[in-house]
Scaffold this motif. Structure first.
Motif, PDB file in Angstrom:
ATOM      1  N   GLU A  14     101.820  76.570  87.597  1.00  0.00           N
ATOM      2  CA  GLU A  14     101.882  77.780  88.403  1.00  0.00           C
ATOM      3  C   GLU A  14     102.836  77.557  89.572  1.00  0.00           C
ATOM      4  OE1 GLU A  14     100.649  80.829  88.038  1.00  0.00           O
ATOM      5  OE2 GLU A  14      99.839  80.247  86.084  1.00  0.00           O
TER       6      GLU A  14
ATOM      7  N   THR B 263     108.477  83.370  83.285  1.00  0.00           N
ATOM      8  CA  THR B 263     108.312  83.424  84.731  1.00  0.00           C
ATOM      9  C   THR B 263     108.281  84.850  85.275  1.00  0.00           C
ATOM     10  OG1 THR B 263     110.712  83.264  84.999  1.00  0.00           O
ATOM     11  CG2 THR B 263     109.453  81.209  85.105  1.00  0.00           C
TER      12      THR B 263
ATOM     13  N   HIS C 100     102.028  84.303  82.161  1.00  0.00           N
ATOM     14  CA  HIS C 100     102.748  83.069  82.490  1.00  0.00           C
ATOM     15  C   HIS C 100     102.446  82.031  81.418  1.00  0.00           C
ATOM     16  CE1 HIS C 100     103.547  79.477  85.344  1.00  0.00           C
ATOM     17  NE2 HIS C 100     104.691  79.918  84.843  1.00  0.00           N
TER      18      HIS C 100
END
Length: 233
Positions: free
Chosen positions: A57, A143, A181
């Motif tokens: 992350e 992303t 993601h």
């Protein structure tokens, strides 16, 4: 072990029955190189990440740390030829007279390799007559920095490293409405491409963003694999 025995060992190892296997080939060297069924790209995961683990992350602290502009991600890019293209600021959606404190600045980070098939252990007769499948695979980080964050261009080249015998391009458009993601897979199989292929040129580029901090788009698991199978053209 005799030359004939090394040849038979190669035939059994990759089930090459029906493929051209001339006696002039150094079958001991071919067996030791093991060119079929393995990834021929060097350093396929420069960021040290695996597609089997979710991408990290992004670090977005409450108080961003200001730093100088940056346009290349961290990593060991040994084996790759790299290039960075910094893109101009996009001010198209800003009304005249409006003052903007910060704008994102994007950049493309390009990485490429040229695989010498003969040097890797493959022989001309196999590539020209049997034309084994060439599998391309890549994984890039979703992303959502921009609608366009990834580009892939793979070319099968002749002996002069210039003549393009076959090629494949991927330019996906990202879905930005819902946050996701993950690693996104890109793959393609070259088959029935015709005689003369001696090199594979693999190029991909990923978009990064700098706005106070740097936010990269990462990749992992790039591969070029020649499979001991033939498909009809």
């Amino acid at each position: 072990m005799s030359a004939a025995e090394w040849k038979k060992k190669c035939e059994a190892e990759w089930s090459l029955q029906g493929a051209p296997m001339p006696d002039s080939v150094d079958w001991k060297s071919v067996y030791e190189a093991k060119p079929l069924g393995r990834n021929l790209l060097k350093n396929p995961s420069p960021h040290g990440l695996s597609k089997d683990t979710p991408p990290p992350e992004p670090d977005r602290p409450d108080v961003p740390t200001r730093g100088p502009p940056r346009f290349q991600p961290d990593g060991d890019f040994t084996g790759w030829t790299t290039n960075t293209e910094v893109l101009p600021y996009d001010t198209s959606g800003i009304p005249e007279g409006v003052v903007i404190c910060h704008l994102p600045q994007y950049s493309w980070f390009t990485m490429e390799q040229v695989v010498d098939l003969k040097q890797e252990g493959l022989w001309d007769e196999l590539m020209d007559q049997f034309q084994p499948e060439i599998l391309i695979q890549d994984w890039y980080e979703e992303t959502q920095l921009h609608a366009s964050i990834y580009h892939l261009h793979v070319k099968l080249l002749g002996a002069d490293k210039t003549t393009v015998i076959s090629e494949h391009t991927v330019n996906p458009t990202e879905q930005l409405s819902d946050y996701s993601h993950t690693w996104k897979e890109v793959s393609h199989v070259f088959s029935g491409y015709g005689p003369g292929v001696r090199y594979v040129h693999f190029l991909h580029r990923l978009k990064n963003q700098f706005m106070i901090e740097f936010f990269p788009t990462l990749f992992t698991g790039s591969s070029v694999t020649v499979k001991p199978t033939k498909t009809s053209s």
